[in-house]
Design a protein around this motif. Structure first.
Motif, PDB file in Angstrom:
ATOM      1  N   LYS A 143       0.628  -1.112   0.076  1.00 17.71           N
ATOM      2  CA  LYS A 143      -0.113   0.193   0.135  1.00 17.71           C
ATOM      3  C   LYS A 143       0.806   1.332   0.011  1.00 17.71           C
ATOM      4  N   ASP A 148      -3.287   2.508  -5.722  1.00 17.12           N
ATOM      5  CA  ASP A 148      -4.232   1.545  -5.609  1.00 17.12           C
ATOM      6  C   ASP A 148      -4.354   0.725  -7.043  1.00 17.12           C
ATOM      7  N   GLU A 149      -4.292   1.139  -7.966  1.00 16.78           N
ATOM      8  CA  GLU A 149      -4.653   0.747  -9.163  1.00 16.78           C
ATOM      9  C   GLU A 149      -3.774  -0.389  -9.697  1.00 16.78           C
ATOM     10  N   LEU A 151      -2.165  -2.299  -7.213  1.00 15.33           N
ATOM     11  CA  LEU A 151      -2.236  -3.521  -6.025  1.00 15.33           C
ATOM     12  C   LEU A 151      -2.700  -4.739  -6.702  1.00 15.33           C
ATOM     13  N   THR A 343      -7.271  -7.544  -2.792  1.00 16.19           N
ATOM     14  CA  THR A 343      -7.038  -6.130  -3.421  1.00 16.19           C
ATOM     15  C   THR A 343      -8.249  -5.057  -2.743  1.00 16.19           C
ATOM     16  N   GLU A 344      -9.285  -5.475  -2.640  1.00 19.32           N
ATOM     17  CA  GLU A 344     -10.374  -4.714  -2.160  1.00 19.32           C
ATOM     18  C   GLU A 344     -10.131  -4.265  -0.790  1.00 19.32           C
ATOM     19  N   GLN A 346      -7.008  -4.025   0.780  1.00 17.62           N
ATOM     20  CA  GLN A 346      -5.949  -3.199   0.610  1.00 17.62           C
ATOM     21  C   GLN A 346      -6.363  -1.618   0.145  1.00 17.62           C
ATOM     22  N   VAL A 347      -7.346  -1.708  -0.829  1.00 15.27           N
ATOM     23  CA  VAL A 347      -7.521  -0.393  -1.400  1.00 15.27           C
ATOM     24  C   VAL A 347      -8.556   0.601  -0.380  1.00 15.27           C
ATOM     25  N   ARG A 348      -9.570  -0.395   0.427  1.00 20.08           N
ATOM     26  CA  ARG A 348     -10.347   0.090   1.166  1.00 20.08           C
ATOM     27  C   ARG A 348      -9.636   0.889   2.684  1.00 20.08           C
ATOM     28  N   GLU A 351      -3.375   3.319   5.394  1.00 19.40           N
ATOM     29  CA  GLU A 351      -1.942   2.860   5.373  1.00 19.40           C
ATOM     30  C   GLU A 351      -1.521   2.157   6.810  1.00 19.40           C
ATOM     31  N   GLN A 354      -3.384  -1.249   7.880  1.00 17.97           N
ATOM     32  CA  GLN A 354      -3.046  -2.541   6.825  1.00 17.97           C
ATOM     33  C   GLN A 354      -2.842  -3.660   7.672  1.00 17.97           C
ATOM     34  N   ASP A 413     -12.840   1.497 -11.857  1.00 12.46           N
ATOM     35  CA  ASP A 413     -11.464   1.315 -11.550  1.00 12.46           C
ATOM     36  C   ASP A 413     -10.615   2.248 -12.505  1.00 12.46           C
TER      37      ASP A 413
END
Length: 430
Positions: A143, A148-149, A151, A343-344, A346-348, A351, A354, A413
């Motif tokens: 992260k 994000d795109e 990850l 992935t969802e 990590q994106v949501r 930092e 995590q 996305d």
């Protein structure tokens, strides 16, 4: 005068798609990949052989089974490891974990007698804990390092490596163990951990700012990962769904040998079928990132789960070829769903949350499956395995269909973060 061709997108101000995978082609990510690959070799090589070694050394299948239980025991500490990963440098935490893991295996060189089995048990606990440390730290490092795109592509790449080792290491390890014993395998695992420690000691990563967290009680801070995991949408819906699915799939593990018998196959077929799942998982790691960009993470998760449920149907009948093909679909579907869910997550997740969220995810998606596997093994003495499979199919397919109702709260996305707006030459004024 400009050298730009008239039909070049740069000349007309069009949106030029950006390849998220380009963020993986940096020296830092490639170096991290080497470190995690070395660690993966180390913490995968002895997973099965520890139990086999104990059973051979003591002549007790029960003690071999206890070794498997010890491998899963550090999962209970994962929330605390996740909290630690959010309060220290994750890079330094990995270095320490890999060094401790390496030295924790050294006493195994002197194990010769059954009464030394406690040494194997102690090493097994440390050995297994290293994987949970990696899980707690890896998500936050990715992260911090990647947009994000990118990850999803990173998770796909790491999954491909995992699947390669899933295919190769059990076969290689068993062959070496049968020929010369466990000592060379222990030496390779130690070298893998130390190599990973060196890599993470040398690499430099811009980590997010460490928060002190003094204003909240310790246990409240530890539980923050669970609160975020279940309370953030659509991540929360995907997580509840995943808990049900992976708990249910525990029944498949419990009836695996009964299924092979029903198909008229020997128990030796379990290895090739596992390899087939690994190959399909490798393919899923390669294509799932693109599918997530095209359809969104919740949709890919839902389709993957539904496919996994459908793949179980042939196992209820004596259809050998469809059943074998179904194992490939099962490996692809489960792997795609896991990549989309991770992935969802990590994106949501911010930092410095995590580590706790990743640890919470590992716990809630592993322990229920283990419990259901034990329950299914007990039920198998009284219930036909086909009925247990039918329950599994209904639950997993139903969960997949329910997951189709989940919606990504982002517009797409493919957003401004994933395209580059190129200004026409005529607009570039000094």
């Amino acid at each position: 005068m400009t050298d730009t061709a008239p039909d070049d997108p740069a000349a007309v101000g069009q949106l030029v798609p950006d390849d998220p995978a380009r963020h993986l082609r940096t020296p830092v990510f490639r170096t991290l990949l080497v470190g995690w690959t070395l660690a993966n070799v180390a913490d995968s090589l002895l997973t099965l052989l520890m139990a086999v070694w104990v059973a051979d050394l003591t002549g007790s299948a029960a003690l071999g089974g206890l070794t498997f239980a010890l491998l899963g025991l550090p999962a209970l500490a994962s929330p605390f490891l996740g909290h630690l990963a959010d309060r220290v440098s994750r890079r330094h935490m990995l270095v320490v974990a890999y060094v401790v893991g390496a030295f924790g295996l050294v006493p195994l060189f002197w194990v010769r007698e059954p009464d030394q089995v406690w040494v194997i048990f102690a090493s097994t606990l440390l050995y297994s804990a290293v994987a949970y440390v990696t899980g707690a730290c890896q998500s936050g490092i990715l992260k911090d390092l990647l947009p994000d795109e990118a990850l999803g592509h990173a998770n796909g790449r790491l999954t491909m490596i995992d699947q390669v080792f899933r295919i190769a290491l059990p076969v290689l390890g068993a062959a070496v163990y049968a020929l010369v014993g466990v000592v060379p395998l222990v030496a390779v695992a130690i070298a893998g951990f130390l190599g990973a420690a060196v890599v993470f000691c040398l690499v430099r990563i811009g980590e997010s700012r460490i928060e002190d967290g003094d204003d909240e009680p310790y246990l409240v801070a530890v539980a923050a990962g669970f609160r975020h995991l279940f309370g953030t949408q659509p991540l929360g819906g995907m997580t509840w769904n995943a808990v049900i699915v992976f708990a249910s799939v525990g029944l498949v593990n419990a009836v695996a040998f009964a299924v092979l018998d029903g198909l008229g196959l020997s128990a030796a077929w379990l290895g090739p079928l596992t390899v087939l799942q690994g190959v399909a998982g490798f393919v899923a790691g390669a294509v799932t990132p693109r599918l997530m960009i095209r359809f969104g993470r919740p949709r890919v998760y839902a389709v993957g789960i539904t496919a996994a449920g459908v793949a179980l149907v042939p196992l209820m009948f004596s259809w050998v070829i469809p059943a074998v093909a179904g194992q490939a679909l099962l490996g692809f579907g489960v792997t795609a769903a896991v990549i989309a869910w991770i992935t969802e997550r990590q994106v949501r997740t911010p930092e410095r949350l995590q580590g706790r969220v990743a640890a919470a995810g590992n716990l809630v998606n592993n322990l229920p499956g283990t419990a259901v596997t034990a329950l299914g093994a007990g039920l198998l003495a009284f219930v036909d395995y086909r009925l247990l499979l039918l329950v599994n199919v209904v639950v997993v397919v139903g969960a997949g269909l329910v997951a189709l109702r989940l919606r990504d709260t982002t517009t797409s996305d493919v957003s401004d973060a994933e395209v580059t707006r190129v200004t026409p030459a005529s607009d570039r004024s000094g």
